[in-house]
Write an enzyme that holds these catalytic residues in place. Structure first.
Site, mmCIF file in Angstrom:
data_model
loop_
_atom_site.group_PDB
_atom_site.id
_atom_site.type_symbol
_atom_site.label_atom_id
_atom_site.label_comp_id
_atom_site.label_asym_id
_atom_site.label_seq_id
_atom_site.Cartn_x
_atom_site.Cartn_y
_atom_site.Cartn_z
ATOM 1 N N HIS A 174 -0.265 4.796 12.628
ATOM 2 C CA HIS A 174 -1.277 3.762 12.424
ATOM 3 C C HIS A 174 -0.678 2.361 12.601
ATOM 4 C CE1 HIS A 174 0.375 3.071 8.356
ATOM 5 N NE2 HIS A 174 0.515 4.389 8.329
ATOM 6 N N ASP A 214 2.937 -0.887 8.466
ATOM 7 C CA ASP A 214 3.716 -0.416 9.606
ATOM 8 C C ASP A 214 3.719 -1.381 10.783
ATOM 9 O OD1 ASP A 214 4.597 1.770 8.301
ATOM 10 O OD2 ASP A 214 3.571 3.257 9.534
ATOM 11 N N ARG A 242 -4.091 -9.946 6.463
ATOM 12 C CA ARG A 242 -4.804 -11.023 5.785
ATOM 13 C C ARG A 242 -5.204 -12.115 6.778
ATOM 14 N NH1 ARG A 242 -4.700 -7.335 2.291
ATOM 15 N NH2 ARG A 242 -3.201 -7.352 0.593
ATOM 16 N N ARG A 292 -16.071 -5.565 -4.003
ATOM 17 C CA ARG A 292 -14.869 -6.123 -3.387
ATOM 18 C C ARG A 292 -14.832 -7.640 -3.534
ATOM 19 N NH1 ARG A 292 -14.693 -3.184 2.318
ATOM 20 N NH2 ARG A 292 -13.097 -4.781 2.699
#
Length: 576
Positions: A12, A335, A415, A446
């Protein structure tokens, strides 16, 4: 002059980065270009974008570094077999297949047609790449370096001593015992996507209580004497099933906690309480491991990387523990960031340059922006040129408009830091409800982050001096000061915290000018900042991405380069 290309793919968050004489000159995630979230493909577009950013051709590269050392993957075999051949054979065969695929990664690079076939290639152990991605760009000469994720080749957490630009491994935890897999298993149990939606569980945790503390304590144990994390593997299946058949949790976990939630099902108090207890357990375990690491490497400066280091609440606990004078976390701690770390390890210059900011991706010319805007339907939008987009944006926010903000080089990492952001005034809690429901189309629980002028941050948030290097990257929560919460309700989470982004003039000048303008109009040095993307969409990269997302969602305006775009009265978002 040396140019080193670092790559992460086949897992990923595929990405590419270029290091020039010890400086990270460019870094781009492939998902931003191919528009497939968390993509695993060979990052051909990202490589070309990085080359373009440094003004180089593929022939100019000196070497390429890979985020993993495939041969180390074979060390998974003894880790698996110690849990019994019958139980682990399926997992072992799956892992051997992954080993074969990873052995083919160098061939994929050489056969891509994009890079010279004779370009030297260096495989870098996964956790060492994570460690270098943080330590080598930190301002520290000496530091404790800790990497935490689901799994590298066979390690899941590693302690390094960073000294004089070199990393010496001091401790590690091996698969299948993993901080990352513990959190991911419960993420899937709660009906979310593992290795993608862990941040949703972190946000949901504030709405629960510790009802399940005793039961979840059975899942994992940390031995303070040896520094070993031990999962009770009865409750997990990642070690005993092929990867295509794993649910990560076992029937024993369902027996312990009750039925798992299916995606899309209602979220109940039981789910909230499990999320709350999981987050608390995670903080305890991570804190215990970092305390053990500090006993091995007695430093007062800490570097963190790995996907687990994106848990902002756990990061805040580490920052506030009093153990460290300064903490640095790689902004792209997952990653994707290993592309940077691998390149830094392989860089022949061995110089170290601190990271100034995370704006490492492409920027776009006025001509490219105009071309994208020309694709808007005639008569449905008002497009206006401005000589002061920062003032125009501040004025729109002051009028309680929600805007897309597209300026300069794209951020690297998960972000949005004010280059590809959705921005709003924080003065009304209704704004947060509207953005979640109508613009982002995401879960109501959220939270949103505040971007605050660095010089005013302590007035609104209870910040720790140890987090000064972390807060600019929106990687840790902090309490909103009680006397200020009524002024900025849109960015205050249920527990009174916020995921703070401090904005300073030198390293983030565009967002700083905007927030300063909003402060002059409103008296508030804080704006709401969230990523510029729709539901299940990567953050926008190019002007056409921004225009397309703006046209599909209910943003009030788009400030892109030197242009302000608004819908004509009565126009609705387009779903085409």
């Amino acid at each position: 002059m040396t140019l080193t290309l670092g790559l992460n793919f086949g897992t990923h968050d595929a990405a590419a980065a270029i290091v020039h004489n010890g400086t990270v000159a460019a870094a781009v995630e492939e998902e931003r270009l191919n528009r497939i979230k968390n993509t695993e493909v060979f990052p051909e577009r990202a490589i070309q974008a990085c080359l373009d950013l440094v003004g180089a051709r593929a022939d100019d590269l000196d070497q390429v570094a890979l985020f993993v050392d495939p041969k180390l993957h074979l060390l998974l075999a003894p880790s698996n077999l110690r849990y019994g051949t019958a139980a682990s054979i399926g997992s072992l065969l799956s892992d051997l297949d992954k080993y074969r695929k990873r052995r083919r990664l160098p061939a994929t690079i050489r056969s891509s047609g994009l890079l010279p076939r004779n370009l030297p290639l260096m495989p870098v152990p996964h956790h060492r790449a994570h460690a270098a991605s943080a330590y080598n760009v930190s301002p520290f000469d000496d530091a404790l370096v800790v990497t935490l994720d689901g799994r590298g080749e066979y390690e899941t957490a590693v302690v390094f001593d960073g000294t004089g630009g070199k990393l010496a491994r001091r401790h590690h935890i091996t698969y299948p015992h993993s901080f990352g897999y513990l959190y991911s298993a419960l993420t899937r149990y709660l009906g979310f996507r593992p290795q993608s939606d862990e941040y949703k569980v972190m946000g949901l945790a504030a709405y629960g209580s510790g009802t399940y503390t005793e039961r979840l304590a059975r899942l994992a144990h940390f031995d303070a004497d040896t520094g070993r994390l031990r999962l009770d593997l009865r409750y997990f299946d990642h070690h005993c099933r092929p990867s295509t058949r794993r649910t990560l949790y076992s029937a024993a976990l369902v027996e312990l906690l009750g039925p798992a939630r299916n995606p899309g099902d209602e979220i109940t108090d039981r789910h909230r309480d499990i999320a709350h207890t999981l987050q608390h357990l995670h903080e305890q375990l991570v804190g215990a491991y970092i305390a053990h690491a500090q006993r091995l490497v007695p430093r007062r400066t800490l570097c963190l990387a790995g996907g687990v280091a994106l848990n902002c609440v756990a990061n805040a606990a580490v920052i506030n523990s009093g153990r460290f004078d300064q903490v640095f976390i790689q902004p792209a701690a997952g990653d994707a960031g290993t592309s940077i770390g691998a390149a830094l390890i392989a860089d022949a210059s061995k110089e170290r340059q601190p990271l100034r900011d995370a704006f490492l991706g492409p920027a776009f010319s006025t001509g490219a922006i105009e071309k994208a805007l020309n694709g808007l339907p005639t008569g449905r939008y008002d497009v206006r040129f401005t000589t002061d987009p920062h003032h125009e944006a501040a004025r729109l926010l002051h009028a309680e408009q929600v805007i897309g903000w597209f300026q300069g080089r794209m951020e690297f990492g998960p972000r949005a830091l004010g280059s590809r952001s959705i921005l709003a005034s924080p003065r009304s809690s209704a704004t947060a409800v509207r953005i979640n429901a109508m613009i982002k189309q995401r879960e109501a629980f959220r939270p949103f982050a505040p971007a605050v002028l660095a010089e005013c941050a302590d007035e609104y948030f209870d910040l720790s001096p140890a987090g000064a290097l972390v807060y600019p990257y929106m990687l840790a929560t902090a309490p909103v000061r009680p006397e200020r919460r009524a002024e900025v309700p849109a960015i205050v989470h249920l527990d009174g915290s916020a995921r703070v982004q401090t904005v300073d003039q030198e390293n983030n000048p565009d967002l700083w000018r905007l927030v300063r303008g909003f402060n002059r109009l409103s008296g508030l040095p804080v704006v709401l900042n969230t990523s510029f993307n729709g539901a299940d969409e990567p953050i926008v990269c190019a002007p056409q991405d921004a225009v397309r997302t703006f046209s599909r969602c209910r943003l009030d305006a788009l400030v892109i380069g030197s242009f302000v775009v608004r819908r004509q009265p009565g126009e609705s978002p387009s779903m085409t």
